[in-house]
Design an enzyme around this catalytic site. Sequence first.
Site, PDB file in Angstrom:
ATOM      1  N   GLY A  42       0.809  -1.217   0.000  1.00 37.73           N
ATOM      2  CA  GLY A  42       0.000   0.000   0.000  1.00 37.73           C
ATOM      3  C   GLY A  42       0.837   1.259   0.000  1.00 37.73           C
ATOM      4  O   GLY A  42       2.022   1.236  -0.337  1.00 37.73           O
ATOM      5  N   HIS A  77       2.302   4.517  -5.023  1.00 39.93           N
ATOM      6  CA  HIS A  77       2.907   5.603  -5.792  1.00 39.93           C
ATOM      7  C   HIS A  77       3.030   5.133  -7.240  1.00 39.93           C
ATOM      8  O   HIS A  77       2.603   4.014  -7.582  1.00 39.93           O
ATOM      9  CB  HIS A  77       4.253   6.000  -5.193  1.00 39.93           C
ATOM     10  N   ALA A  78       3.646   5.988  -8.071  1.00 41.98           N
ATOM     11  CA  ALA A  78       3.698   5.687  -9.508  1.00 41.98           C
ATOM     12  C   ALA A  78       4.450   4.387  -9.812  1.00 41.98           C
ATOM     13  O   ALA A  78       4.191   3.748 -10.833  1.00 41.98           O
ATOM     14  CB  ALA A  78       4.338   6.853 -10.254  1.00 41.98           C
ATOM     15  N   HIS A 111       4.257   1.536  -8.025  1.00 44.56           N
ATOM     16  CA  HIS A 111       3.236   0.481  -7.906  1.00 44.56           C
ATOM     17  C   HIS A 111       2.301   0.506  -9.123  1.00 44.56           C
ATOM     18  O   HIS A 111       1.951  -0.538  -9.670  1.00 44.56           O
ATOM     19  CB  HIS A 111       2.379   0.701  -6.657  1.00 44.56           C
ATOM     20  N   GLN A 135       8.013  -9.329   7.787  1.00 43.50           N
ATOM     21  CA  GLN A 135       9.230  -8.867   7.112  1.00 43.50           C
ATOM     22  C   GLN A 135       9.860  -7.645   7.791  1.00 43.50           C
ATOM     23  O   GLN A 135      10.810  -7.081   7.273  1.00 43.50           O
ATOM     24  CB  GLN A 135       8.969  -8.620   5.623  1.00 43.50           C
ATOM     25  N   LYS A 167      13.137  -2.529  -8.530  1.00 44.59           N
ATOM     26  CA  LYS A 167      13.635  -1.745  -7.398  1.00 44.59           C
ATOM     27  C   LYS A 167      14.111  -2.658  -6.253  1.00 44.59           C
ATOM     28  O   LYS A 167      15.114  -2.401  -5.617  1.00 44.59           O
ATOM     29  CB  LYS A 167      12.511  -0.829  -6.908  1.00 44.59           C
ATOM     30  N   ASP A 168      13.336  -3.721  -6.005  1.00 45.37           N
ATOM     31  CA  ASP A 168      13.709  -4.686  -4.961  1.00 45.37           C
ATOM     32  C   ASP A 168      14.336  -5.892  -5.654  1.00 45.37           C
ATOM     33  O   ASP A 168      13.740  -6.964  -5.746  1.00 45.37           O
ATOM     34  CB  ASP A 168      12.468  -5.071  -4.151  1.00 45.37           C
ATOM     35  N   SER A 211       9.504   5.300  -3.546  1.00 42.84           N
ATOM     36  CA  SER A 211       9.344   4.349  -2.446  1.00 42.84           C
ATOM     37  C   SER A 211       8.319   4.918  -1.476  1.00 42.84           C
ATOM     38  O   SER A 211       8.267   6.140  -1.263  1.00 42.84           O
ATOM     39  CB  SER A 211      10.686   4.182  -1.722  1.00 42.84           C
ATOM     40  N   SER A 212       7.523   4.038  -0.889  1.00 45.62           N
ATOM     41  CA  SER A 212       6.567   4.497   0.131  1.00 45.62           C
ATOM     42  C   SER A 212       7.317   5.159   1.276  1.00 45.62           C
ATOM     43  O   SER A 212       6.794   6.037   1.956  1.00 45.62           O
ATOM     44  CB  SER A 212       5.746   3.324   0.656  1.00 45.62           C
TER      45      SER A 212
END
Length: 280
Positions: free
Chosen positions: A30, A33-34, A36, A60, A148-149, A184-185
């Site tokens: 959740g 952002h762009a 996601h 996590q 990204k991850d 990133s959130s």
Amino acid sequence: MTICKTAAEMRAHRRTRRQGGRLGFVPTMGALHAGHLSLVRAAREQCDSVAVSIFVNPAQFAPHEDLDQYPRSLERDRELLEKEGVDLLFVPSTEEMYPPGSSTWVQVEGLSDKLCGQSRPGHFRGVTTVVAKLFHIVQPDCAFFGQKDAAQLAIIRRMVRDLHMPVEIVACPIVREADGLAMSSRNTYLDLEQRRAAPALYRSLVRVQKDFGGGERNAARLIGAGKGTISAEPSVRLDYFEIVDPQTLDPLTEVDRPALAAVAAFVGTTRLIDNLALPG
Ligand code: AMP
């Protein structure tokens, strides 16, 4: 957009839609952002229907990490996903995902101790466990993850292969702010000064890419140049800077094949990560 909160609701929905073609799935925590939304769009393009999950996965986060502060904006997220034409939103509770007495874990050994796994012990065990649960509940044909991850992606690919999960994993490029900062959130934690400093991560990777483009193949020298860029920004504290094989996440000494330059650093108390592919 159908909203399901339990595995049973989700299964019932899937049973009625079994003939509906390929289902693409985007798991998220959740605070969308762009980055996601780029995964959602890729899923829309490549699949007949799209499911998104929003679940801030306690497993996590280490006890000292930001589980409680992690940004939550469910109503806004729901509106964004509705606008993107998402068909199904899965928003389970923690009790739904981890029924009392839960004691089953999925761990990709070896890979889970590399990169972020070194500084966040147990993090990837939490990720693979929740993604395996989500795959069982949602039963997608494909699942979309951000580059990204990068370590997470390599670990999930390995889990899917090792456990014969019938899910195709699709990697999507990193979406960045205009100054290069990877979206990133957690960027919402940054104050103005920290936000100004944060693109040092991206700049350090670009520096490595530039040296690589100039013919440098020695990983230690490339890493040295990247670290130098980070240390030029005093408010950024390096966690790791590595050049690794994208599948095994093992460090390379010579960059003589496709590789991944990966950095993690703290800006204030916020830990950010970024990476760039080196063509090799
Ligand atoms: P998260 O909500 O942070 O767990 O991320 C959910 C998914 O979005 C993961 O597959 C991430 O890799 C992906 N993602 C996060 N940030 C970005 C970004 N800036 N660009 C592309 N994908 C991203």
